[in-house]
Write an enzyme that holds these catalytic residues in place. Structure first.
Site, PDB file in Angstrom:
ATOM      1  N   LYS A 119       0.820  -1.218   0.000  1.00  0.00           N
ATOM      2  CA  LYS A 119       0.000   0.000   0.000  1.00  0.00           C
ATOM      3  C   LYS A 119       0.851   1.263   0.000  1.00  0.00           C
ATOM      4  O   LYS A 119       0.573   2.227  -0.716  1.00  0.00           O
ATOM      5  CB  LYS A 119      -0.948  -0.018   1.198  1.00  0.00           C
ATOM      6  CG  LYS A 119      -2.046  -1.076   1.119  1.00  0.00           C
ATOM      7  CD  LYS A 119      -2.963  -0.995   2.311  1.00  0.00           C
ATOM      8  CE  LYS A 119      -4.140  -1.968   2.172  1.00  0.00           C
ATOM      9  NZ  LYS A 119      -3.704  -3.377   2.146  1.00  0.00           N
ATOM     10  N   ILE A 120       1.901   1.297   0.820  1.00  0.00           N
ATOM     11  CA  ILE A 120       2.748   2.494   0.888  1.00  0.00           C
ATOM     12  C   ILE A 120       3.581   2.622  -0.388  1.00  0.00           C
ATOM     13  O   ILE A 120       3.693   3.707  -0.973  1.00  0.00           O
ATOM     14  CB  ILE A 120       3.638   2.471   2.138  1.00  0.00           C
ATOM     15  CG1 ILE A 120       2.777   2.511   3.402  1.00  0.00           C
ATOM     16  CG2 ILE A 120       4.612   3.651   2.116  1.00  0.00           C
ATOM     17  CD1 ILE A 120       3.557   2.334   4.686  1.00  0.00           C
TER      18      ILE A 120
ATOM     19  N   SER B  50      10.891   3.244   6.111  1.00  0.00           N
ATOM     20  CA  SER B  50      10.256   2.003   6.545  1.00  0.00           C
ATOM     21  C   SER B  50      10.816   1.536   7.885  1.00  0.00           C
ATOM     22  O   SER B  50      10.242   1.812   8.934  1.00  0.00           O
ATOM     23  CB  SER B  50      10.435   0.924   5.473  1.00  0.00           C
ATOM     24  OG  SER B  50       9.741  -0.252   5.827  1.00  0.00           O
ATOM     25  N   ARG B  51      11.938   0.832   7.887  1.00  0.00           N
ATOM     26  CA  ARG B  51      12.590   0.375   9.106  1.00  0.00           C
ATOM     27  C   ARG B  51      14.093   0.533   8.950  1.00  0.00           C
ATOM     28  O   ARG B  51      14.667   0.242   7.904  1.00  0.00           O
ATOM     29  CB  ARG B  51      12.244  -1.089   9.419  1.00  0.00           C
ATOM     30  CG  ARG B  51      10.826  -1.303   9.927  1.00  0.00           C
ATOM     31  CD  ARG B  51      10.624  -0.673  11.308  1.00  0.00           C
ATOM     32  NE  ARG B  51       9.298  -0.908  11.855  1.00  0.00           N
ATOM     33  CZ  ARG B  51       8.260  -0.100  11.713  1.00  0.00           C
ATOM     34  NH1 ARG B  51       8.393   1.008  10.983  1.00  0.00           N
ATOM     35  NH2 ARG B  51       7.095  -0.379  12.273  1.00  0.00           N
TER      36      ARG B  51
ATOM     37  N   ASP C 295      14.327   8.436   7.571  1.00  0.00           N
ATOM     38  CA  ASP C 295      13.396   8.716   8.667  1.00  0.00           C
ATOM     39  C   ASP C 295      13.508   7.660   9.754  1.00  0.00           C
ATOM     40  O   ASP C 295      12.866   7.781  10.797  1.00  0.00           O
ATOM     41  CB  ASP C 295      11.957   8.765   8.141  1.00  0.00           C
ATOM     42  CG  ASP C 295      10.965   9.170   9.217  1.00  0.00           C
ATOM     43  OD1 ASP C 295      11.197  10.208   9.875  1.00  0.00           O
ATOM     44  OD2 ASP C 295       9.968   8.457   9.412  1.00  0.00           O
TER      45      ASP C 295
ATOM     46  N   GLU D   3      17.824   3.135  16.427  1.00  0.00           N
ATOM     47  CA  GLU D   3      17.083   4.319  16.881  1.00  0.00           C
ATOM     48  C   GLU D   3      16.463   4.156  18.266  1.00  0.00           C
ATOM     49  O   GLU D   3      16.165   5.143  18.935  1.00  0.00           O
ATOM     50  CB  GLU D   3      15.997   4.678  15.879  1.00  0.00           C
ATOM     51  CG  GLU D   3      14.857   3.695  15.804  1.00  0.00           C
ATOM     52  CD  GLU D   3      13.832   4.070  14.736  1.00  0.00           C
ATOM     53  OE1 GLU D   3      12.647   4.197  15.091  1.00  0.00           O
ATOM     54  OE2 GLU D   3      14.211   4.248  13.564  1.00  0.00           O
TER      55      GLU D   3
ATOM     56  N   HIS E 235      11.746   9.241  12.711  1.00  0.00           N
ATOM     57  CA  HIS E 235      10.633   8.302  12.581  1.00  0.00           C
ATOM     58  C   HIS E 235       9.292   9.033  12.658  1.00  0.00           C
ATOM     59  O   HIS E 235       8.412   8.658  13.436  1.00  0.00           O
ATOM     60  CB  HIS E 235      10.717   7.225  13.671  1.00  0.00           C
ATOM     61  CG  HIS E 235      10.065   5.927  13.265  1.00  0.00           C
ATOM     62  ND1 HIS E 235      10.623   4.705  13.548  1.00  0.00           N
ATOM     63  CD2 HIS E 235       8.910   5.665  12.606  1.00  0.00           C
ATOM     64  CE1 HIS E 235       9.837   3.747  13.094  1.00  0.00           C
ATOM     65  NE2 HIS E 235       8.794   4.307  12.510  1.00  0.00           N
ATOM     66  N   GLN E 236       9.137  10.036  11.813  1.00  0.00           N
ATOM     67  CA  GLN E 236       7.925  10.840  11.848  1.00  0.00           C
ATOM     68  C   GLN E 236       7.068  10.690  10.604  1.00  0.00           C
ATOM     69  O   GLN E 236       6.036  11.359  10.474  1.00  0.00           O
ATOM     70  CB  GLN E 236       8.280  12.323  12.037  1.00  0.00           C
ATOM     71  CG  GLN E 236       8.925  12.987  10.823  1.00  0.00           C
ATOM     72  CD  GLN E 236       9.209  14.458  11.041  1.00  0.00           C
ATOM     73  OE1 GLN E 236      10.247  14.795  11.591  1.00  0.00           O
ATOM     74  NE2 GLN E 236       8.319  15.317  10.595  1.00  0.00           N
ATOM     75  N   ALA E 237       7.442   9.792   9.701  1.00  0.00           N
ATOM     76  CA  ALA E 237       6.714   9.687   8.438  1.00  0.00           C
ATOM     77  C   ALA E 237       5.230   9.392   8.652  1.00  0.00           C
ATOM     78  O   ALA E 237       4.376   9.896   7.926  1.00  0.00           O
ATOM     79  CB  ALA E 237       7.335   8.616   7.551  1.00  0.00           C
TER      80      ALA E 237
END
Length: 334
Positions: free
Chosen positions: A153-154, A232-233, A257, A262, A294-296
């Protein structure tokens, strides 16, 4: 029933409280769930956790010993959870299997354009009334090639934006997405995608098979002037190998991101104490690299959907229902 929610951002708190109003009492904590904070959950049957929670064996054992029986994670990813241990402890675990893909896809493109058009450097200069254009030369995306690794989906939403720019589309995934092929995407081996793409964006989950998917060999295949985006990760990229490539002067830009180490850093204020992660410290010094924390996913739409799904997951647990969000099925108490 009082639900204990760990790792709640200040923007999230009123949304969570409003979503649970009239259903359950919720106690929001800004601390993240880890070995040190797990004892706080004692006496709470249900806890809700954030994406950077430590849900390894020790934390799960502490939760179970304190009476916790259900964990509602407010994220799609669950690589931070030891599901085998949770099952042995009879802990029900649920995640959010879906939220707005546009939040992440749009942010990935924000990173791509920020590094392409040198937005951070330009804004910093103009704040000092330096209006020179030296070093700010970008390039058109139109007519260039976008490589989308992961076309769920992304990835599909990212590809639609790339199509709007007029880009050639290459894709790599375990299965083809008909919506992406309908946009003109050609699925190719990962090696070919990396070699031909001007822009590579990662949209796959972090699994054992995808850990360091972009390693030294993969990076070496990419064009010297390519753009690499990861929303993503963090574990998808070998950060040490990436630093080595950047030191060699490669890549037009890199937008991250997420970062593989992290946990314990992102979502926290480390400005006064600094960080002892030399790799991250080096990454943020490169002028062609933009790192965000990590704000996406962090839009009103996506966060609202995540909270709504969390409320439903808890309601399903209490009613003894199953859904696609359940990772570890365990019978509800009582």
């Amino acid at each position: 029933m009082e639900i204990l929610a760990f790792g709640v951002q200040s923007d999230e708190k009123p949304l969570i409280e409003r979503a649970f109003a009239g259903r359950h009492e919720v106690h929001c904590l800004d601390v993240f769930l880890n070995r040190d904070t797990a004892p706080i959950a004692a006496g709470h049957e249900i806890v809700s956790t954030s994406v950077n929670a430590d849900l390894g064996a020790q934390v799960l054992q502490t939760l179970a010993a304190g009476g916790t029986q259900m964990i509602a994670q407010r994220s799609t990813g669950f690589n931070n959870i030891d599901l085998d241990v949770a099952e042995r402890l009879a802990l029900r675990v649920a995640r959010v299997s879906f939220y707005s893909p546009y939040s992440v896809a749009e942010f990935a493109w924000t990173l791509a354009m920020a590094v392409n058009r040198r937005i951070i450097r330009a804004a910093s200069r103009t704040r000092d009334f330096d209006f020179r254009l030296d070093g700010l030369l970008g390039r058109d995306m139109h007519g260039r090639t976008a490589g989308v690794i992961g076309t769920g989906k992304i990835g599909e939403a990212f590809a639609r934006i790339a199509h709007g720019f007029g880009m050639r589309l290459l894709g790599w995934d375990v299965a083809e997405n008909p919506a992406c092929t309908g946009l003109g995407m050609t699925y190719v081996p990962k090696e070919q995608l990396l070699a031909e793409a001007d822009l590579v964006s990662l949209h796959v989950p972090l699994l054992p098979a995808t850990h360091h998917l972009i390693d030294a060999d993969a990076l070496a295949l990419m064009k010297d002037d390519a753009i690499l985006i990861n929303s993503s990760r963090g574990g998808l990229i070998d950060s040490t190998a990436l630093v080595a490539q950047l030191r060699a002067g490669r890549f037009l830009g890199v937008g991250l991101d997420v970062y593989e180490a992290e946990a314990g850093l992102f979502f926290l204020d480390k400005s006064l104490e600094g960080v002892d992660d030399d790799t991250l410290a080096r990454l943020v010094t490169f002028p062609n690299v933009v790192v965000t924390s990590h704000q996406a996913y962090y839009t009103e739409d996506a966060v609202g959907q995540i909270i709504d799904a969390t409320v439903r997951n808890i309601a399903d647990y209490l009613a003894g229902r199953r859904s696609e969000n359940v990772l570890v099925p365990a019978a509800p108490a009582g």
